[in-house]
Design a protein around this motif. Structure first.
Motif, short mmCIF file in Angstrom:
data_model
loop_
_atom_site.label_atom_id
_atom_site.label_comp_id
_atom_site.label_asym_id
_atom_site.label_seq_id
_atom_site.Cartn_x
_atom_site.Cartn_y
_atom_site.Cartn_z
N LEU A 232 33.52 -4.93 -5.89
CA LEU A 232 33.53 -3.73 -6.73
C LEU A 232 33.81 -4.08 -8.20
O LEU A 232 33.22 -3.48 -9.11
N ASN A 233 34.71 -5.04 -8.40
CA ASN A 233 34.98 -5.46 -9.78
C ASN A 233 33.74 -6.07 -10.42
O ASN A 233 33.44 -5.81 -11.59
N LYS A 234 33.02 -6.89 -9.63
CA LYS A 234 31.79 -7.48 -10.16
C LYS A 234 30.75 -6.41 -10.45
O LYS A 234 30.08 -6.45 -11.50
N LEU A 235 30.60 -5.44 -9.50
CA LEU A 235 29.64 -4.36 -9.73
C LEU A 235 30.03 -3.53 -10.93
O LEU A 235 29.17 -3.09 -11.71
N SER A 236 31.31 -3.32 -11.09
CA SER A 236 31.78 -2.56 -12.25
C SER A 236 31.46 -3.30 -13.54
O SER A 236 31.02 -2.70 -14.53
N GLN A 237 31.65 -4.62 -13.50
CA GLN A 237 31.31 -5.42 -14.68
C GLN A 237 29.81 -5.37 -14.95
O GLN A 237 29.37 -5.24 -16.10
N ARG A 238 29.01 -5.46 -13.86
CA ARG A 238 27.56 -5.37 -14.03
C ARG A 238 27.15 -4.01 -14.57
O ARG A 238 26.26 -3.89 -15.41
N SER A 239 27.78 -2.96 -14.03
CA SER A 239 27.46 -1.60 -14.49
C SER A 239 27.79 -1.43 -15.97
O SER A 239 27.00 -0.86 -16.74
N ASN A 240 28.93 -1.98 -16.36
CA ASN A 240 29.29 -1.92 -17.79
C ASN A 240 28.30 -2.71 -18.64
O ASN A 240 27.92 -2.28 -19.74
N PHE A 241 27.87 -3.87 -18.07
CA PHE A 241 26.90 -4.68 -18.80
C PHE A 241 25.56 -3.94 -18.91
O PHE A 241 24.89 -3.97 -19.96
N ALA A 242 25.17 -3.25 -17.81
CA ALA A 242 23.91 -2.49 -17.84
C ALA A 242 23.99 -1.35 -18.85
O ALA A 242 23.02 -1.06 -19.56
N LYS A 243 25.16 -0.71 -18.91
CA LYS A 243 25.33 0.36 -19.89
C LYS A 243 25.22 -0.16 -21.31
O LYS A 243 24.61 0.46 -22.18
N GLU A 244 25.79 -1.34 -21.55
CA GLU A 244 25.71 -1.94 -22.88
C GLU A 244 24.26 -2.27 -23.22
O GLU A 244 23.80 -2.06 -24.36
N GLN A 245 23.54 -2.83 -22.19
CA GLN A 245 22.12 -3.14 -22.43
C GLN A 245 21.33 -1.87 -22.73
O GLN A 245 20.48 -1.85 -23.62
N HIS B 58 40.27 -7.46 0.00
CA HIS B 58 40.22 -8.22 -1.25
C HIS B 58 38.78 -8.60 -1.60
O HIS B 58 38.40 -8.59 -2.78
N ALA B 59 37.97 -8.93 -0.57
CA ALA B 59 36.57 -9.28 -0.83
C ALA B 59 35.80 -8.07 -1.38
O ALA B 59 35.04 -8.19 -2.35
N ILE B 60 36.03 -6.90 -0.76
CA ILE B 60 35.36 -5.68 -1.24
C ILE B 60 35.83 -5.33 -2.65
O ILE B 60 35.04 -4.93 -3.50
#
Length: 288
Positions: free
Chosen positions: A207-220, A201-203
């Motif tokens: 991964l969900n946070k990294l996915s959100q960050r990756s999506n945010f980086a793509k938007e940026q 569950h921690a991993i």
């Protein structure tokens, strides 16, 4: 001519018929003479596996009780059949009718047919033979003789039953130990499984946070591409080696020509606008 042999056969047949009739009567036990009275104190049947208890004298009781025989040898057989302890006192003990056969009682066919209140007495040679199961390990002393050898068929049978009982108890003990061991292992596996689930569950959360960050980086990045070129974005990302395109060089050359050198350096160094260096612009212009 009727011979003596024929007469004896007829008598045996009549006795058999009478016996069958009497044994089929539901009140057969009422015709058995017992050794209890109104003043007899409560007691338990002497057979170790029997649960019948005498509470008070009752003619309609489902069991009757008999005293131990006075003959020492016969009394010893009764004690062995009852499987009692070595310190047992047979003088005040009794055995119920559940442990005897109908043939263990004396027969008086004339009285049985004529007198409905006739009491049937136990034979002087009768011994308990029925419902003697449930032997405990404590009777081992009565199973073997002085040499430790089973010399009576009944004793040998009981000896085998006791040995089998001991083996079953040992097997049961081992199964209990195996059960406790398996339960201990199961507890450890459940603990490890819960630990793995927490890590999973921690991993998954990371991964969900990294996915959100990756999506945010793509938007940026999408926003930056609307303002800057890919080479300029590489400069903003801190890449050391950047290959400028002709469009980038043409834009920088135009800015340099529209103003002076100080204005271009102000835009590049002070305002941190990603632009090629002056030497790169000169080399590009000379190649053209």
């Amino acid at each position: 001519m009727i011979t003596n042999r024929t007469k004896r056969a007829e008598i045996r047949m009549r006795k058999k018929v009478v016996a069958e009739i009497l044994e089929s009567v539901p009140e057969y036990i009422k015709k058995v003479q017992c050794d209890t009275t109104l003043w007899t104190q409560p007691f338990k049947c002497a057979v170790i596996s029997c649960r019948n208890v005498f509470q008070k004298f009752d003619v309609n009781a489902p069991q009757k009780f008999h005293n131990f025989p006075s003959n020492p040898e016969l009394r010893t057989v009764w004690l062995q059949r009852c499987r009692v302890k070595s310190d047992f006192n047979p003088d005040s003990a009794k055995v119920c009718t559940d442990h005897f056969l109908p043939d263990d009682y004396e027969r008086n066919f004339k009285e049985e047919m004529v007198n409905p209140l006739f009491k049937r007495k136990l034979k002087s040679t009768a011994v308990p033979s029925q419902r003697l199961e449930g032997v405990e390990v404590s009777i081992v002393d009565f199973i073997n003789n002085e040499d430790g050898v089973c010399d009576i068929p009944e004793r040998a049978e009981v000896r085998r039953a006791v040995d089998e009982n001991l083996l079953l108890k040992e097997r049961y003990k081992k199964l209990i130990e195996e059960k406790e061991l398996l339960f201990g292992r199961l507890t450890d596996y459940e603990r490890k499984l819960n630990s793995k689930k927490k890590k999973f569950h921690a991993i998954k959360t990371q991964l969900n946070k990294l996915s959100q960050r990756s999506n945010f980086a793509k938007e940026q990045k999408n926003l930056l591409t609307q303002v800057f070129s890919q080479s300029q974005i590489n400069v903003l990302l801190g890449k050391k080696k950047v290959v400028w395109s002709n469009d980038d060089m043409a834009l920088a050359f135009t800015l340099r020509q529209m103003g002076n050198k100080e204005c271009y350096l102000y835009l590049k160094n002070t305002l941190n606008i990603p632009l090629p260096s002056l030497c790169c612009i000169q080399k590009w212009a000379a190649s053209k």
